[in-house]
Structure formats: structure tokens, C-alpha cells
Design a protein around this motif. Structure first.
Motif, short mmCIF file in Angstrom:
data_model
loop_
_atom_site.label_atom_id
_atom_site.label_comp_id
_atom_site.label_asym_id
_atom_site.label_seq_id
_atom_site.Cartn_x
_atom_site.Cartn_y
_atom_site.Cartn_z
N LYS A 390 0.83 -1.21 0.00
CA LYS A 390 0.00 0.00 0.00
C LYS A 390 0.86 1.26 0.00
O LYS A 390 0.45 2.30 -0.54
CB LYS A 390 -0.96 0.00 1.20
CG LYS A 390 -0.30 0.11 2.56
CD LYS A 390 -1.34 0.27 3.66
CE LYS A 390 -0.71 0.50 5.02
NZ LYS A 390 -1.69 0.80 6.06
N GLU A 394 0.69 4.09 -2.85
CA GLU A 394 0.47 5.49 -2.50
C GLU A 394 1.56 6.38 -3.09
O GLU A 394 1.27 7.48 -3.60
CB GLU A 394 0.43 5.64 -0.97
CG GLU A 394 0.30 7.07 -0.46
CD GLU A 394 -1.06 7.69 -0.76
OE1 GLU A 394 -1.18 8.92 -0.64
OE2 GLU A 394 -2.00 6.93 -1.13
N GLN A 459 -5.48 3.76 9.65
CA GLN A 459 -4.60 4.01 8.52
C GLN A 459 -3.13 3.90 8.91
O GLN A 459 -2.25 3.81 8.03
CB GLN A 459 -4.88 5.40 7.91
CG GLN A 459 -4.66 6.58 8.83
CD GLN A 459 -5.93 6.98 9.58
OE1 GLN A 459 -6.75 6.13 9.93
NE2 GLN A 459 -6.10 8.28 9.79
N HIS A 504 3.45 3.45 5.27
CA HIS A 504 2.84 4.52 4.47
C HIS A 504 3.88 5.57 4.14
O HIS A 504 4.74 5.90 4.97
CB HIS A 504 1.68 5.17 5.23
CG HIS A 504 0.96 6.22 4.43
ND1 HIS A 504 -0.13 5.94 3.66
CD2 HIS A 504 1.19 7.56 4.28
CE1 HIS A 504 -0.54 7.05 3.05
NE2 HIS A 504 0.23 8.05 3.42
N LEU A 509 -0.49 11.45 6.97
CA LEU A 509 -1.64 10.78 7.56
C LEU A 509 -2.22 11.68 8.65
O LEU A 509 -1.48 12.25 9.46
CB LEU A 509 -1.24 9.44 8.17
CG LEU A 509 -0.87 8.31 7.20
CD1 LEU A 509 -0.44 7.07 7.98
CD2 LEU A 509 -2.03 7.97 6.27
#
Length: 515
Positions: A390, A394, A459, A504, A509
Motif C-alpha cells: 500500500k 500510495e 490508517q 505509508h 496521515l
């Protein structure tokens, strides 16, 4: 899990301990239950609970079930089933802890039914002709080593054995007594002294032994004269990992295997015992009961069976879902490990070729295009860094930071400086890492200041090797609201694998501070 209970009036004593534990969670359970009387408590308590007694010619069985809703995860219920059986002068205690979730479940570290730990603590308990305890068994002398070897080589052994060697040159993998408490009744835990560990090596050789702070799981069926060492996992402590994280690893492995390798004849499920008791009651009353009474009994039993079938279906659906998720995750992890191995081999081949030719090794390429981040990371980052799919997606889809080279340098910094600092902690390595951070105008900060607050923000989570983990730290460059002027790298340090996980990047975030 199941084991034998001894002492005075073991059948009654085991029931009393079970009821004491259940009443702490549901005070509506009547005190008469302490004497073994059957009961059923529905909405009057915190959690539904019931018990049943079944007497037969050669013995008797008492069984109970308690539903306990999870206090933090909506839709998750922990179902504890307890069985106490007596036959031919022996009393066996069994317990199951079942996770029933009415939605996609969150990963969790398995644990024992608390009632089993209480029984082991308070009543004489045995398995494999060996006393069970919440404390690890010490092995120091030659005779104690002989006894341990006899236990490990016993072909009839039912429980796994976890052996943790005393430290010599490195920290102990996990504290034996702490691990013994978490596995009480599910495994034998042994603390092996340094001299005894050397004696074990002399007898078996290193491949099958455990030594210098390491831990080993000897599964049932182990034989020192023919077992494959790789079938009995050996864990060696590494610098930077925590004892708690390493203990979770062992507990998860032992308890997961206790489910997959459970024998069908260990003891029956609660619903099987309840149905047998109901059938006996109907048969006993058939001769004297009126048609109306029998009709009422059959209606009550049909309703119980309908409710039980609904519950079993929920559990079965949950097991199917969990099995499918585990299968897919295992396939993904195998493919991922294969890719990591191929990546490591390619990097090793480049180094070997450079050494053989006398040429300098291939230099890492700067990160120039975020749209090709996945390929760049595979070619230029070592296996010390694991980037979640992910995070790759992203970066390639939404990454607009206008200096990709700087972002790549930050990743090289984590690869070169952070990982070595975590694996071999020391002031010199920390200073080198902090200096490189400063050179890049970056900072390394926790994502949240309050412990566990991060769990309100899914998240920040990342799934790695069947675990749900939290990216509690982040590399921060720049500020403001224009994503072309700043980047973030959210990461988690995996103690057991000694790998940095990136969950991430490079966008921001949200959290309660939105910084």
C-alpha cells in the motif's frame, strides 16, 4: 488443551475453581453452581453462561460455557468452554477459548483461557507424567538433564516443550517464568542452565540443542535420533528486539499449533455434552411423563438445538473466513519471501561479480521518478527494509514531492544507519544516525504522544507476516499543506525479524494533531 487434576476431591475442586473464575465475569451465576449444580444464565449477567452435568455408569462429566464480549473490539466475543471429566479414578480438565467475530476480524496475539491458568496455579496438575506449573522448571544437574531428555524423547508426549537456555554472551530470548505463566497447561517450559546446555550439545550436537540465551520449541513426536532440526524451531535473540515481542512470537506459535494439532478424542465440545444430557433426560422421563410434558421437552430441546446450530454456524463461518485469510496471507508471504530471497541473491551476485573483477560494486541509483518507486526500491534498498504494497501504491499514485532524490536519500539513511543502530545499539551508531537526519533536515518523531491512541487511526496499521502492526514512528521533512514541499515515512521496527517496515509514504496521515 487438557491435563490431569490430582489432590483431594479433584472433580469437585476443579468445578469450584471454574465457577469462581466464571462468576468474576458473570456475577449472576448462582452460588449453587459451586457445588456442581447445572445452571443457565442469559441476559441477567454481563455475559451468557451455562453448565450441564452428565452422569454415566463409569464416570461423570461437568461442562460449562461462557460468552464474554470483547471490551475493545465491537462484534468480537470470546467463548470459553470448560470440561471436567472423571472416569476410572482419573480427573481430566479441558478448556477452549474461541474467538467469534461477526465481521472482518482484527489480528490478535493468542492467549490461554484464564480459567486454565487459575486451575494450574491452585490445583495439582499433570501432563505427560510431569507436574504443570506457572513457573519454569530449572534444569542444572546431570540428573535433571537426563529427566528433561526423557521428556523430550517420550513418544507419547502430548504437550510441546519450550526450552530456554541461560544467557552466556547474549540476552535470553524470553524470561522463562513469564513464558511459563502465559503457557501454563499448554506447554512444558524449561529454563536450561549453561552447564546443562553444554551437556545437551555433547549428547545431541548443536543442530538439535539449545544454548546461549536461545529458545527452542520441541514439538510432540520429537526423537533425538531421527528428528529434523528444522521441524523444531530455534529462536536466537538479536540486538534491538524486546523480550515481550519475542515472548509473543513463542506464545503465538505454541497456541496456534495447539489448535491445528488437537486430538479429536481430547474431550468433546460443550454442545455435544449438553445434547447427550438432554437425550438422557428425555429417555428417563419418557416412561412417566404425559404427552404434553414430552411435547414441551421436545420443543425446548428443539429450540436449544436451533440456537446451538446458529452459534455453531457462526463459529464455522468464522473458521472458514479465518482459514481463507490465513491461506491467502500464507501464499502472499511465501511469494514475498521468494521475492526477497531473489532480491538478496541479486545484490549478492553484484557484489561477487564486483569482487571477482576488481571493479567497485554497482552504485545505488538516486530516486528520480516517484511513479517508478516500486522498481527503484526493489533494485536499490536492501532486505533490511520492507515496504508495504500500500505504501508503494500510495507513492506511485499520489506522491508529488518535488525532490524525489531527497526522499530516496532518507530511505538510504534508514537502510544504512537506522537498521544498524537498532541491531547493534550504541552511542556511536545513534550519533551517526542523528547526524545524517540533521544533514537531510529531517526529524524522527513518534506519531502520537499518548500510548495506544494510534489504534483509533487504522490508517497507521500495516499487516506483515500475519501480524497487524502499528507505524508508531515517522520520518518528517518539511511542513505546511502543499505535498510538493514535504514528505513523511511512517514505519515500525519489527523486533523478531529485525526489519524496518514502512507502512505509508510519502503523503501525510491525519491524526489528532494533524502535523
Amino acid at each position: 488443551m487438557s491435563f490431569e487434576i490430582g489432590g483431594e476431591l479433584p472433580f469437585q475442586s476443579a468445578i469450584r475453581e471454574a465457577i469462581k473464575w466464571m462468576r468474576e465475569r458473570n456475577p449472576a451465576i448462582p452460588t449453587s453452581a459451586l457445588e456442581g449444580e447445572a445452571f443457565e444464565v442469559g441476559g441477567g449477567g454481563v455475559a451468557p453462561a451455562q453448565s450441564i452435568v452428565l452422569n454415566f455408569e463409569s464416570g461423570r462429566v461437568w461442562a460449562a460455557s461462557l460468552d464474554d464480549p470483547d471490551k475493545t473490539i465491537a462484534g468480537r466475543t470470546w467463548v470459553t468452554e470448560i470440561t471436567v471429566g472423571e472416569q476410572a479414578g482419573r480427573v481430566l480438565f479441558g478448556a477452549r477459548l474461541i474467538n467469534v467475530t461477526l465481521r472482518t476480524d482484527d489480528p490478535f496475539v493468542p492467549s490461554l483461557p484464564g480459567v486454565a491458568r487459575q486451575v494450574v496455579e491452585r490445583l495439582p496438575s499433570r501432563a505427560d507424567r510431569t507436574s504443570l506449573s506457572e513457573r519454569a522448571r530449572r534444569v542444572n544437574t546431570s540428573q535433571e538433564l537426563d529427566d528433561m531428555i526423557d521428556l523430550l524423547d517420550d513418544e507419547s508426549r502430548r504437550l510441546p516443550v519450550v526450552v530456554i537456555a541461560d544467557k552466556v554472551s547474549r540476552p535470553v530470548f524470553s524470561q522463562p517464568n513469564s513464558l511459563a505463566r502465559r503457557l501454563a497447561g499448554a506447554a512444558h517450559v524449561i529454563a536450561l542452565g549453561a552447564d546443562a546446555a553444554r551437556g545437551l550439545i555433547r549428547r545431541w550436537g548443536k543442530p538439535l540443542s539449545v544454548y546461549d540465551g536461545a529458545a527452542r520449541l520441541y514439538r510432540p513426536g520429537f526423537r533425538s535420533d531421527r528428528s529434523d532440526p528444522y521441524e523444531h524451531p530455534l529462536w536466537i535473540p538479536r540486538n534491538g528486539s524486546t523480550s515481550g515481542g519475542r515472548a509473543d512470537l513463542v506464545v503465538s506459535r505454541v497456541l496456534a499449533e495447539s489448535v491445528t494439532t488437537a486430538r479429536r478424542d481430547d474431550y468433546p465440545r460443550f454442545n455435544v455434552i449438553r445434547q447427550a444430557a438432554a437425550a438422557r433426560e428425555i429417555a428417563a422421563r419418557r416412561a412417566t411423563a404425559t404427552d404434553t410434558d414430552l411435547s414441551r421437552l421436545f420443543e425446548e430441546e428443539n429450540q436449544r438445538l436451533t440456537d446451538e446450530l446458529r452459534k455453531v454456524r457462526q463459529e464455522f463461518d468464522q473458521w472458514l473466513d479465518d482459514s481463507e485469510v490465513s491461506r491467502r496471507e500464507l501464499e502472499r508471504r511465501v511469494a514475498e519471501i521468494g521475492a526477497e530471497l531473489a532480491r538478496a541473491r541479486a545484490q549478492n551476485d553484484h557484489l561477487r561479480a564486483a569482487l571477482a573483477s576488481g571493479q567497485p560494486p554497482k552504485q545505488r541509483e538516486p530516486l528520480r521518478d516517484l511513479r517508478e518507486f516500486g522498481t527503484w526500491a526493489e533494485d536499490n534498498l536492501s532486505t533490511n527494509i520492507w515496504v508495504a504494497p500500500k505504501a508503494v501504491k500510495e507513492t506511485e499514485k499520489n506522491g508529488v514531492f518535488d525532490n524525489p532524490v531527497l526522499l530516496g536519500e532518507a530511505l538510504f539513511m534508514l537502510d544504512d544507519f537506522y537498521v544498524s543502530m537498532r541491531r547493534e545499539p550504541g552511542p556511536g551508531r545513534r550519533l551517526a544516525y542523528e547526524s545524517r537526519l540533521s544533514e537531510l533536515n529531517c526529524s524522527d518523531q513518534p506519531c502520537f504522544s499518548i500510548r495506544n491512541q494510534i489504534k483509533s487511526f487504522p490508517q497507521y496499521s500495516v499487516t506483515y507476516n500475519f501480524e497487524r502492526l502499528w507505524c508508531d514512528q515517522h520520518i518528517k521533512y518539511g511542513s505546511g499543506t502543499d505535498p510538493r514541499r514535504f514528505f513523511r515515512i511512517y514505519y515500525h521496527w519489527h523486533d523478531a525479524d529485525q526489519v524496518l517496515l514502512i507502512g505509508h509514504m510519502p503523503t501525510h496521515l491525519d491524526n489528532n494533531l494533524t502535523n
